[in-house]
Design a protein around this motif. Structure first.
Motif, short mmCIF file in Angstrom:
data_model
loop_
_atom_site.label_atom_id
_atom_site.label_comp_id
_atom_site.label_asym_id
_atom_site.label_seq_id
_atom_site.Cartn_x
_atom_site.Cartn_y
_atom_site.Cartn_z
N GLY A 123 2.07 15.35 -6.07
CA GLY A 123 1.04 15.59 -5.25
C GLY A 123 2.56 16.95 -3.73
N ARG A 124 1.48 17.92 -3.66
CA ARG A 124 2.53 18.53 -2.68
C ARG A 124 2.12 17.95 -1.15
NH1 ARG A 124 3.36 19.56 -7.81
NH2 ARG A 124 4.32 21.43 -8.29
N GLY A 125 1.85 17.25 -0.86
CA GLY A 125 0.94 16.38 0.35
C GLY A 125 1.81 16.78 1.33
N LYS B 52 -2.63 8.94 -9.84
CA LYS B 52 -3.02 8.18 -8.56
C LYS B 52 -4.36 8.47 -8.59
CE LYS B 52 -2.40 10.73 -4.30
NZ LYS B 52 -2.63 10.89 -3.51
N ASN C 124 -6.93 17.65 1.10
CA ASN C 124 -6.59 17.48 1.97
C ASN C 124 -5.83 19.10 3.04
OD1 ASN C 124 -4.74 16.86 4.99
ND2 ASN C 124 -3.94 15.55 3.12
N GLU D 155 -3.24 20.68 6.57
CA GLU D 155 -1.52 21.50 6.76
C GLU D 155 -1.09 21.55 8.46
OE1 GLU D 155 0.92 24.19 3.75
OE2 GLU D 155 -0.62 25.40 5.52
N TYR E 48 -3.16 16.94 14.31
CA TYR E 48 -2.11 16.75 13.43
C TYR E 48 -2.55 15.51 12.54
CZ TYR E 48 2.51 15.43 11.10
OH TYR E 48 3.70 14.69 10.21
N GLY F 278 -4.17 14.73 8.96
CA GLY F 278 -3.57 14.74 7.43
C GLY F 278 -2.93 13.57 6.68
N GLU F 279 -2.42 12.27 7.68
CA GLU F 279 -2.50 11.33 6.57
C GLU F 279 -3.56 10.97 5.91
OE1 GLU F 279 -1.81 7.47 5.50
OE2 GLU F 279 -3.14 8.05 6.95
N GLU F 280 -3.90 9.90 4.91
CA GLU F 280 -4.84 10.38 3.84
C GLU F 280 -6.05 9.34 4.30
OE1 GLU F 280 -3.50 9.32 0.30
OE2 GLU F 280 -2.64 7.51 1.05
N ASN G 184 -6.37 14.67 -2.53
CA ASN G 184 -4.78 15.51 -2.61
C ASN G 184 -5.05 16.54 -1.79
OD1 ASN G 184 -5.54 14.52 -6.75
ND2 ASN G 184 -3.59 14.90 -4.99
N ASN G 185 -4.14 17.43 -1.45
CA ASN G 185 -3.99 18.49 -1.29
C ASN G 185 -3.98 19.60 -1.90
OD1 ASN G 185 -1.43 20.67 -1.45
ND2 ASN G 185 -0.98 19.72 0.36
N THR H 219 -1.57 20.37 -4.60
CA THR H 219 -1.87 19.77 -5.97
C THR H 219 -2.92 20.53 -6.78
OG1 THR H 219 -1.04 18.12 -4.43
CG2 THR H 219 -1.72 17.56 -6.66
N VAL I 148 4.28 8.74 11.65
CA VAL I 148 4.32 9.77 13.00
C VAL I 148 5.29 9.45 13.70
CG1 VAL I 148 3.22 10.97 15.21
CG2 VAL I 148 2.42 10.57 12.41
C1 FMN Z 1 1.25 12.03 9.26
C2 FMN Z 1 0.93 11.94 8.07
C3 FMN Z 1 0.49 13.42 8.35
C4 FMN Z 1 0.09 14.16 6.63
N1 FMN Z 1 0.06 15.29 6.55
C5 FMN Z 1 -0.85 16.24 5.85
C6 FMN Z 1 -0.89 17.23 6.10
O1 FMN Z 1 -1.24 18.04 6.97
N2 FMN Z 1 -1.70 17.97 4.54
C7 FMN Z 1 -1.62 17.18 3.53
O2 FMN Z 1 -1.66 18.20 2.39
N3 FMN Z 1 -0.88 15.88 3.49
C8 FMN Z 1 0.27 15.33 4.50
N4 FMN Z 1 -0.33 14.13 4.62
C9 FMN Z 1 0.70 13.28 3.38
C10 FMN Z 1 -1.17 13.08 2.50
O3 FMN Z 1 -1.53 11.60 4.04
C11 FMN Z 1 -1.30 12.23 1.15
O4 FMN Z 1 -0.49 11.85 0.78
C12 FMN Z 1 -1.53 13.65 0.36
O5 FMN Z 1 -2.98 14.47 0.95
C13 FMN Z 1 -1.60 12.86 -0.87
O6 FMN Z 1 -2.03 14.34 -1.64
P1 FMN Z 1 -1.00 15.17 -2.59
O7 FMN Z 1 -1.28 13.48 -3.17
O8 FMN Z 1 -2.01 15.61 -3.90
O9 FMN Z 1 0.15 15.33 -2.01
C14 FMN Z 1 0.75 13.68 6.20
C15 FMN Z 1 0.81 12.40 5.80
C16 FMN Z 1 1.61 11.71 6.96
C17 FMN Z 1 2.01 10.49 6.59
#
Ligand code: FMN
Ligand code: SF4
Ligand code: FES
Lengths: 465, 204, 771
Positions: free
Chosen positions: A66-68, A77, A93, A96, A181, A184-186, A221-222, A225, A428
């Motif tokens: 995952g690139r998030g 997942k 997601n 960003e 902001y 962004g947390e899922e 998913n980001n 990703t 956060v």
């Molecule tokens: C505070 C916080 C902010 C986040 N912001 C982003 C974000 O802006 N973009 C993103 O893709 N993931 C963000 N994440 C991670 C996501 O919770 C999530 O893990 C992710 O989108 C999963 O996608 P992936 O498995 O493809 O990485 C953030 C997590 C936290 C805790």
């Protein structure tokens, strides 16, 4: 040879394998014409000519991390959704907002069809019947480009009912945020998508894969990703894992900003490229501006504990960066040279997280702002020695126990590995403390000088140099 | 102070129709209201509450969480200067000082002619192009004070009207799902079958 | 199994392992728990208290204050988790008092106090404040916060009854969760974000919930305060006792709190079977009426045209003389008793004993506004039966208005998908939103509506799925109760296993019925007899026929026709003013005993303060009157009245007259008259905080009918039957069924009862513009 595309601000192509940025060289990369002319939707066709389960296997075999931020493998997942519970959703997601991060916006603006195709492949493989593409509110151009691409793709029969004449049917719904902001947390993203305040849910007990949007199994998913999937399906998991390392295969996009000669967004080889390559390599940033000395850098987005030159030789590999005391996060490196006013730099990040607290957890809501106020006082030169200890005290109410930090030869510090303990729901709260902890641990004398000299030095003192 | 126009109500219904639960359409429709009036008026929140079937208190509860929604009129152009680390390292503080001096206002307020509202913004995802700013969410990269002056002149002179719509208008392209192509949104409790394509065979 | 003598071998084979039992240790002590239970709930059964603010056992946990952090041992060492959201697990090892946990708890308390104004000396909550208490027990001892605190405008009224002081708020989400999750009135919400987060209503949309007072009770600080209690007392001056609310027949558990012999507050108490800790605002705030200046404090007798104070002995003597004379001259059938549902069980028994001793057979505790008390003899369901039934059928008034906490319980059952509600109604009720099916009928056509529903395959399928509970009450005071009885019988015929939750609303109607105060003739025949001059002595036991009998004209004629009236009451009412003798009765909280709720559950009533003036408990009045009459009923003290009432016979169906409603002329509208929570009820009117909350008289029509009539909303219209007319303000209401008109009962303003005649099966009215 390095090249920068004027139409893709910030992006530096370079002579490296490209998985997600291959079309960036074209000025019209975002159009369906260009997309179709460059192997577009071939990955979808490849996916649909296999049973869903084997597409899922392909993604699992490729270990697409995952690139998030959390780096959890996408294929795994998808497999966490409970059996026989329908409907299940895909939430993309595209919110960003992590300080320093700049890649998803480029992917959405420059190659929206690639993202759409990635969404379709994920839905097909994991049995997700509706997709919500959540784009950060402040990204007007990305919203327009994705909307246009969705309209084109619907018209061309790539999205909607009976895609390419098959039984595969899925809608992709474009959704924009409105400036927060934490969304962004899922789990906050899911709350927001339900029309609520974007406050994270506590997990456990429920992870989105089991209980997400409307209480249904949901994959979040980001953008990046998912953007990997079309290439993966066209070229196969073996080709994918041939790039990078076994634990971190493929490429990843990294943004390097701050005091380097050529800041930019790069698609680098996962697990192999080191921070030194990135900061100093001629094909990347080409060194610190004015050939100044590197003072510190944030290796993985504003939340990450800081590194100093001691850590430059670490590769982009989570299993090495974690024990070294930080994280790779969202692929964002912020570089500070010797001229940087460290307390003021830390304050910009603490202020960010204090401002972005959703307000749910006491330690984050109250502690973040308290940290900001104390640090502001220190930066403005009206702080006291006791304030420096108080910063640590408040921080330890958010993150009790040892907070991770990098080793430092000069200071005789040994690394405290990532992650930390926390009293909050999401990251956060701790993130408001992370820059303070790093800065105070590595550069305490600058704070001490500040509380005794009581003189204001602008953050950008070095900018004019 | 207005409810949504009939045209916007039609758009609102189209948006609501895309979600399995109407409340999910809350934020997109709040944007629509802001597009209509330049800010989110109290009456439109009441109207939105009716449209998505919640109370006005819930609408305001959600809306006030998000920074982009304004509940009082703002300038025609919202000038957001980023101040987070990458931009700060590259001089955003000086840029903000310059903007305040040039516009004669402090961050967080609007020029007397109602043209520009100046705001301190957090990271705008353009860190490599620091210092950056947004005018009504359209980017300007690597800004110098001189470029900022030109930008303000251009905004005042109406030179950027085509490129930058007035505050509230975000994306100028809307998604539209053609009725004959869309799968349609179904409330989750009405679905209990596995997707048709998960039958162990290839779809094509 | 425990009854069989067995060898140890056998015992082993007979041990039943409960699949839901879980055993864990908390601070080294073994604790037995149930699967799915939360650590904090399990810990509450030990002596180790885990501090908390946002957790409330009756609401979904949110885990946001973070105060309840504990350590749970895991494969990678101890993990910090919030105990309010972490379920117990077999073999789980929990620590609540390690250094790490203490540090976290102290840290969080310091942060909570950081922005708290610490104005405890002037705060209502001071002395009973979870924040204060836990700061003392689990806090850091001192605050290092030297910064400026958050400032907001000092208390703002968020409703007629509740004030909000945002500076004191610790943002625990309890009030907001209560509003949306429990009450279904999401009118308060978190607004803004982060450090600016606050609780607010929408401008001009107050937190007008019938349940707002609960938020004040569950607020863990003094952020929400109740207008009727603000600055009235300090908690350490309060004495309290547990009791039961009798404002309606749900029987919510309350705590009566008083200081210096004055009731100052009612709080909800958690009763698992009944109210889960909640109260409605009427039940919570009508304590004010106990302190009302209007109360009778001394016996009164009529002299000329006015009532004048007298002594108990002379009042009792006058009353006894009246009764004796009536019985001796015209027989026991010339004495009638109306009322009794306000009384405690013991009071009702004493009066029933007196009646039977004297041979009085004319008595009724209802005022022609309920259903025959035969409903108590149908196969009975409890509230918990209803909330766990597969299907609940509502043939009842709007429960939110009349039995508010029962509404909360059923709403909970429906929203948590335990129970499906099928509602038969003439207009949207509080439960309509949560009903699986809400079926409209025009008054008089209930049976047809029920029969067509029973013939619907989907509905019949649902009903066959499991338990069916029928919630049975009087939905419309402007129609014969026979229609409801017929409708019920149709359901009983199709589903003989269905059980009934009777929802007659008067406080202790069931106790009065059980004691025998309703057996015999019904109110209508008593009133008719009185109006015809056949009643020598009418005894009103806390009854106000002039306000409550649907046929106003009949009530007027009855009170005029009764030769003598003896009123036993707490408050002056329209009817007691007509009395010849007034015997002042002790109010709620001034007398003890028991009450029986709508399920038949016998619940305690406690005396907390001494009775006002010389007023006495009703049982004592009955006993003394018996003594005066020389009719010994063998009662020396209230303890002689705690006897168990004889079980009554069981019925399968209700007796019905088989009436059928006439066709409605298409120009007419069929009248529906029903109660709102706030009306002219004496305990409401004498509670200053509630008195002005009534919506007032008016007529509500479907907009399409309004269009047809061509009338103007907000203007007065003429509402007439063939013989009479009244003027009412017109309102539009989408939820009123076309062809019907709804008028709230007993509201300030024009009295709709002018148009109601007890013998009419239905009332059809014509609505016209005033010319
Ligand atoms: C505070 C916080 C902010 C986040 N912001 C982003 C974000 O802006 N973009 C993103 O893709 N993931 C963000 N994440 C991670 C996501 O919770 C999530 O893990 C992710 O989108 C999963 O996608 P992936 O498995 O493809 O990485 C953030 C997590 C936290 C805790
Ligand atoms: S840590 Fe902060 S942002 Fe995250 S859930 Fe808690 S209060 Fe919200
Ligand atoms: S009581 Fe558990 S987090 Fe508040």
């Amino acid at each position: 040879m390095t090249s920068t595309y004027a139409h893709a601000p910030g992006f530096v192509a370079g002579d490296r394998p490209k998985i997600v940025t291959s079309r960036f060289e074209f000025a019209d990369s975002y159009t369906i014409e260009r997309y179709l002319a460059t192997n577009g939707y071939a990955g979808l066709r490849a996916a649909l000519s296999q049973p869903a389960a084997s597409v899922h296997d392909e993604v699992k075999n490729a270990t697409v991390l995952g690139r998030g931020g959390a780096g959890f493998p996408a294929g795994t997942k998808w497999g966490l959704t409970p059996q026989e519970v329908w409907p299940r959703y895909l939430v993309v997601n595209g919110d960003e907002s992590e300080p320093g991060t700049y890649k998803d916006r480029l992917l959405m603006e420059r190659d929206p069809h690639q993202l759409i195709e990635g969404c379709l492949i994920a839905c097909y493989a994991a049995g997700l019947s509706r997709c919500f593409l959540y784009i950060r509110g402040e990204m007007a151009l990305a919203q327009e480009r994705v909307a246009t691409a969705l309209n084109e793709a619907y018209a061309a029969g790539f999205i909607g009912k009976n895609i390419l004449g098959t039984k595969f049917s899925v809608d992709i719904v474009l959704h924009w945020g409105a400036g927060a902001y934490v969304v962004g947390e899922e789990t906050a993203l899911i709350e927001s998508l339900e029309g609520n305040r974007g406050m994270p849910r506590l997990k456990p007990p429920f992870f989105p894969a089991a209980n997400g949007l409307y209480g249904q199994p949901t994959i979040v998913n980001n953008v990046e990703t998912l953007a990997n999937l079309p290439w993966l399906l066209c070229n196969g998991s073996e080709a994918f894992t041939a790039i990078g390392t076994k634990t971190s295969p493929g490429t990843r996009m990294v943004a390097v900003s701050g005091h380097v000669k050529r800041p930019g967004v790069f698609e680098i080889i996962n697990g192999v490229t080191t921070f030194r390559d990135l900061l100093y390599g001629e094909e990347f940033c080409g060194g610190i501006r004015n050939d100044n000395k590197l003072k510190a850098f944030v290796p993985g987005g504003g939340s990450a504990p800081w590194f100093t030159p001691d850590q430059l030789d670490l590769p982009f590999e989570a299993s090495q960066v974690g024990p070294a005391g930080s994280m790779l996060g969202s692929g964002a490196i912020m570089v500070m040279d010797e001229t940087t006013d460290i307390p003021a730099a830390a304050l910009t990040l603490t202020r960010f997280y204090a401002h972005e607290s959703c307000g749910k957890c006491t330690p984050c809501r109250e502690g973040g702002t308290w940290l900001e106020r104390i640090l502001t006082r220190v930066v403005e030169g009206t702080g006291t020695d006791a304030d420096l200890d108080q910063l640590i005290e408040v921080g330890s109410s958010i993150c009790p126990g040892d907070f991770p930090h990098a080793s430092n030869a000069d200071l005789g510090l040994a690394a405290v590995p990532f992650p930390y303990k926390m009293t909050t729901i999401c990251f956060v709260g701790p993130s408001a403390y992370a820059p303070i902890h790093s800065a105070l641990t590595l550069f305490r004398s600058e704070f001490e000088a500040r509380v005794t000299t009581r003189k204001r030095i602008p953050v950008t003192a070095g900018h004019a140099l | 102070m207005s409810r949504l126009t009939d045209a916007n109500v039609a758009i609102a219904y189209e948006i609501i129709g895309r979600y399995p639960r109407p409340k999910s359409a809350l934020i997109p429709i709040l944007h629509l209201a802001q597009e209509q009036d330049g800010y989110v008026a109290q009456d439109s929140m009441k109207h939105i509450a009716e449209l998505v079937g919640v109370t006005p208190a819930e609408v305001f509860g959600t809306a006030s969480f998000y920074e982009m929604f304004k509940f009082e009129p703002v300038g025609k152009y919202l000038l957001n200067i980023c101040g987070t680390l990458s931009c700060a390292l590259m001089g955003s503080e000086e840029l903000m000082h310059h903007a305040e001096k040039r516009l004669g206002i402090k961050a967080g307020s609007t020029t007397p002619d109602g043209l520009i509202t100046l705001e301190h913004a957090e990271c705008q995802a353009a860190c490599t192009e620091a210092p950056c700013l947004q005018v009504n969410y359209r980017y300007r990269f690597k800004m110098t004070p001189a470029e900022l002056d030109t930008l303000i002149d251009d905004l005042a002179g109406g030179k950027l009207a085509d490129e930058i719509p007035s505050h509230g208008v975000l994306a100028m392209v809307r998604q539209h799902i053609p009725a004959e192509r869309g799968v349609g949104a179904v409330a989750p409790e009405e679905v209990n079958e596995s997707p048709e394509w998960l039958n162990g065979k290839s779809a094509l | 199994m425990s009854t069989t003598e067995s060898t140890s071998d056998q015992v082993e084979t007979e041990v039943v392992i409960d699949p839901n039992a879980v055993s864990l240790t908390i601070n080294g002590k073994t604790v037995a728990a149930r699967k799915g239970e939360l650590i904090i709930a399990a810990a509450d059964r030990t002596s180790d208290f885990i501090p908390r603010f946002c957790y409330h056992p009756r609401m979904k946990p949110v885990g946001m204050c973070r105060q309840c952090l504990v350590e749970v041992e895991g494969p990678r060492g101890p993990m910090m988790v919030v105990s309010c959201m972490t379920p117990v697990a077999e073999g789980q090892v929990v620590h609540t008092e390690t250094e790490q946990v203490k540090k976290a708890q102290e840290g969080i308390l310091e942060l909570l106090l950081a922005n708290h104004p610490l104005d405890c000396p002037v705060c209502d909550k001071g002395g009973e404040c979870p924040l204060q208490d836990q700061a003392f027990s689990h806090g850091p001892g001192e605050s290092r916060y030297v910064e400026e605190k958050r400032h907001y405008e000092k208390p703002i009224a968020i409703s007629d009854l509740v004030f909000l002081d945002r500076e004191r708020c610790i943002l625990c989400d309890r009030c907001t969760r209560f509003a949306s999750e429990v009450a279904g009135d999401p009118l308060i919400s978190f607004t803004h974000r982060g450090n600016n987060t606050q609780i607010l209503t929408f401008p001009d949309e107050p937190f007008a919930s019938y349940f707002s007072g609960n938020t004040v009770q569950i607020c863990p600080v003094g952020a929400l305060t109740a207008k009727p209690y603000r600055f009235k007392a300090r908690p350490w001056d309060l004495e309290e006792t547990q009791s039961t609310c009798t404002a309606c027949s749900v029987g919510c558990a309350t705590v009566i709190q008083s200081s210096r012999d004055q009731v100052l507050r009612f709080q909800g108490h958690d009763n698992d079977e009944v109210n889960w800790g909640w109260l409605c605002d009427r039940g919570r705030f009508n304590f004010e009426s106990i302190n009302s200046e209007d109360r009778f404090t001394t016996p009164l007798v009529k002299e000329g045209t006015s009532l004048v104070p007298t002594s108990w002995s002379s009042a009792l003597e006058t009353a006894a003389r009246t009764i004796r004379l009536a019985v001796s001259s015209k027989g026991a059938n010339s004495v009638a008793i109306l009322g009794g549902a306000r009384l405690a069980n013991e009071d009702a028994r004493a009066w029933a004993m007196l009646a039977s001793k004297l041979g009085i057979t004319l008595h009724d505790a209802q005022l022609d506004d309920g259903l025959p008390t035969e409903v108590f003899n149908l196969p009975q369901a409890t509230i918990n039966d209803a909330t766990s039934a597969t299907t609940v059928i509502l043939l009842s008034p709007d429960l939110k208005e009349e039995l508010p906490v029962l509404y909360l319980r059923l709403r909970d059952a429906a929203t948590k998908n335990r129970t499906r509600i099928i509602e038969f109604t003439t207009r949207a009720s509080g439960l309509t939103r949560y009903a699986w099916k809400s079926l409209n009928y025009e008054p008089g056509t209930q049976v047809a509506a029920v029969n067509s529903a029973l013939n619907d395959t989907e509905i019949a399928g649902q009903l066959s799925k499991g338990n069916v509970v029928v919630v049975l009450g009087r939905a419309n005071l402007a129609e014969s109760s026979d229609f409801t009885a017929q409708a019920y019988n149709a359901i009983a015929a199709a589903f003989p296993a269905a059980t009934v939750l009777p929802v007659l609303r008067r406080g202790n109607i069931r106790g009065a019925a059980t004691a025998g105060l309703t057996a015999g003739n019904n109110a209508r025949s008593i009133l008719t007899a009185a109006s015809e001059g056949h009643i020598e002595c009418l005894i009103l036991l806390g009854a106000d026929p002039l306000s409550d009998v649907p046929d106003l004209d009949l009530a007027r004629r009855a009170l005029a026709g009764a030769h003598n009236i003896i009123a036993v009451d707490t408050f002056p009412t329209a009817s007691t003013l007509r009395a010849d003798v007034v015997l002042p009765a002790a109010a709620y909280a001034e007398r003890g005993g028991t009450t029986t709720n709508l399920e038949g559950r016998v619940l305690p009533l406690s005396q907390k303060i001494t009775a006002r003036g010389t007023s006495r408990p009703d049982w004592m009045i009955a006993t003394e009157l018996a003594e005066q009459l020389g009719a010994d009923i063998g009662v020396e003290s209230i303890d002689d009245l705690t006897a168990i009432d004889a079980p009554s016979q069981t019925l399968q169906v209700l007796s019905v007259a088989g009436s059928s409603a006439p066709e409605r002329n298409s120009y007419d509208l069929r009248l529906v008259v029903s109660r709102k929570m706030y009306d002219n009820a004496v305990s409401t009117v004498t509670s200053p905080s509630l008195a002005h909350l009534s919506i007032g008289a008016g007529i509500y029509l479907n907009p399409r009918d309004i269009e047809r009539i061509g009338a103007l909303v907000g203007k007065d219209v003429k509402v007439s039957t063939s013989s009479k007319s009244v003027i009412l303000t017109l309102h539009a209401d989408e939820s009123v069924l076309k062809g019907t008109a709804w008028v709230p009962f007993n509201q300030p303003g024009t009295d709709i009862r002018e148009l109601m005649n007890a013998n009419d099966l239905i009332v059809d009215v014509r609505v016209e513009n005033l010319s």
